[in-house]
Design an enzyme around this catalytic site. Structure first.
Site, PDB file in Angstrom:
ATOM      1  N   LYS A 159       0.829  -1.214   0.000  1.00 30.26           N
ATOM      2  CA  LYS A 159       0.000   0.000   0.000  1.00 30.26           C
ATOM      3  C   LYS A 159       0.862   1.262   0.000  1.00 30.26           C
ATOM      4  O   LYS A 159       0.489   2.265  -0.603  1.00 30.26           O
ATOM      5  CB  LYS A 159      -0.946   0.005   1.204  1.00 30.26           C
ATOM      6  CG  LYS A 159      -2.074  -1.004   1.045  1.00 30.26           C
ATOM      7  CD  LYS A 159      -3.059  -0.949   2.180  1.00 30.26           C
ATOM      8  CE  LYS A 159      -4.171  -1.970   1.971  1.00 30.26           C
ATOM      9  NZ  LYS A 159      -4.965  -2.188   3.181  1.00 30.26           N
TER      10      LYS A 159
ATOM     11  N   LYS B 157      -9.015  -9.818  -7.397  1.00 32.68           N
ATOM     12  CA  LYS B 157      -9.863 -10.040  -6.234  1.00 32.68           C
ATOM     13  C   LYS B 157     -11.173  -9.262  -6.410  1.00 32.68           C
ATOM     14  O   LYS B 157     -11.178  -8.199  -7.034  1.00 32.68           O
ATOM     15  CB  LYS B 157      -9.018  -9.562  -5.036  1.00 32.68           C
ATOM     16  CG  LYS B 157      -9.700  -8.957  -3.894  1.00 32.68           C
ATOM     17  CD  LYS B 157      -8.646  -8.527  -2.870  1.00 32.68           C
ATOM     18  CE  LYS B 157      -9.391  -7.947  -1.687  1.00 32.68           C
ATOM     19  NZ  LYS B 157      -8.548  -7.320  -0.694  1.00 32.68           N
TER      20      LYS B 157
ATOM     21  N   LYS C 175     -15.126  -3.617  -4.928  1.00 34.04           N
ATOM     22  CA  LYS C 175     -16.057  -2.602  -5.425  1.00 34.04           C
ATOM     23  C   LYS C 175     -15.346  -1.604  -6.344  1.00 34.04           C
ATOM     24  O   LYS C 175     -15.875  -1.202  -7.368  1.00 34.04           O
ATOM     25  CB  LYS C 175     -16.644  -1.866  -4.222  1.00 34.04           C
ATOM     26  CG  LYS C 175     -18.097  -1.543  -4.381  1.00 34.04           C
ATOM     27  CD  LYS C 175     -18.649  -1.062  -3.076  1.00 34.04           C
ATOM     28  CE  LYS C 175     -20.035  -0.528  -3.278  1.00 34.04           C
ATOM     29  NZ  LYS C 175     -20.537   0.081  -2.056  1.00 34.04           N
TER      30      LYS C 175
END
Ligand code: SF4
Length: 334
Positions: free
Chosen positions: A114, A194, A197
């Protein structure tokens, strides 16, 4: 209901649940309620370590609560609450930073992944696993249902508990054990990444039967099945993985057989899947509609959940402060 070991698990307030979070986590949580005392937390303090829209956070948190309740989290048996409503999470998190090894934090795979995507790396991302440790240790929970990607954080959590215990109070915090979910990870409808949304490759838990079919119909399958006559391999097909979440074992066996022998086409297979999904999701969608019609009732349930969590958290923090040697704020002065 058995009272031990106590289970803790958290989920980010991403708004409406999709079938990936449902099969990967929430369906297991619903089952765990039958065997354990459970605490389920909507982790909004974790969510703000990534770019987000403040105007949408409260609604996303509310919608997540609706999804969890509709899916079967039972507030009469389990504690369901919002992380930021129990301030002790942030307090314990700070105290635990003082026993958390920096090198280990920097080595966490999720931090490395990240942080590469952030222009300027923020400290919240680095200490994210310390807040996770606080979440679990605050309730002295012993069992944490996790996916493979969270095992490293859980190991760090155990290290933090060991270090705190060694310095301040032997055996005070249990070392939480992972409970690995047996569900295979559901990929997005593209069959590549994966289910997420932000990638637009999901089926929402509360979608109508028509919308479920619309999305399922063009979803990726085993690419070897170019024509109706080509046999396929269910083990590498994401549709089969979804079958394993929704269809009974006898149907799964039939799917595998008919795929390998090309006895039916992918559309036949998806229609069977759609029917099983719709049968399971329709009552959830109906419960969610009733909850959405009564937002005050949902807020009331979350308030009650936070009160129960706070009572447990306060008791732990009183002990933690005493062990760490802080002056008691409520005590008298000689
Ligand atoms: S028949 Fe079903 S399991 Fe086999 S490739 Fe097609 S969608 Fe996948």
């Amino acid at each position: 209901m058995a009272s031990t070991p106590l289970v803790f698990s958290g989920i980010q307030p991403s708004g409406e649940l999709h079938i990936g979070n449902y099969l990967g986590a929430v369906k297991n949580w619903v089952r765990l309620q039958d065997q354990h005392e459970c605490i389920f937390c909507i982790v909004d303090l974790h969510a703000i370590t990534q770019a987000y829209e403040p105007a949408e956070l409260a609604q996303r948190t509310h919608d997540m609560a609706v999804g969890l309740l509709a899916a079967g989290i039972d507030p009469a048996r389990s504690v369901l609450f919002v992380q930021s409503h129990v301030v002790e999470h942030t307090e314990l998190s700070w105290l635990l930073t003082t026993v958390s090894p920096l090198g280990e934090l920097e080595r966490q795979t999720q931090f490395k992944d990240k942080s590469q995507r952030q222009e300027s790396v923020l400290a919240g991302l680095l200490i994210y696993p310390v807040l996770q440790a606080a979440d679990v240790l605050l309730y002295r929970a012993a069992l944490v249902p996790v996916g493979e990607d969270q095992v490293q954080h859980l190991e760090l959590m155990r290290e933090i508990a060991r270090r705190w215990n060694h310095r301040y109070g032997a055996g005070f915090f249990p070392e939480p054990q992972p409970q690995l979910t047996s569900a295979k990870r559901v990929l997005g409808l593209d069959g590549q990444a994966k289910m997420s949304k932000s990638l637009g490759n999901t089926i929402g838990l509360l979608e109508s039967p028509e919308a479920i079919w619309e999305k399922l119909r063009p979803a990726a399958t085993d690419p070897a099945r170019k024509t109706r006559k080509d046999p396929g391999n269910p083990d590498i097909c994401n549709i089969f993985t979804i079958h394993q979440g929704f269809s009974p074992p006898a149907v799964q066996a039939e799917v595998a057989q008919n795929c390998r022998t090309a006895a039916w086409g992918c559309l036949d297979c998806k229609r069977v899947l759609a029917d099983h999904m719709i049968a399971e999701l329709t009552p959830i969608r109906e419960r969610a509609a009733a909850l959405q019609a009564n937002p005050g009732g949902v807020r009331q349930l979350l308030r009650q959940g936070a009160e129960r969590a706070r009572a447990m958290a306060r008791a732990t923090m009183a002990e933690v402060r005493r062990h760490m040697g802080f002056l008691d704020a409520a005590g008298g002065v000689d």
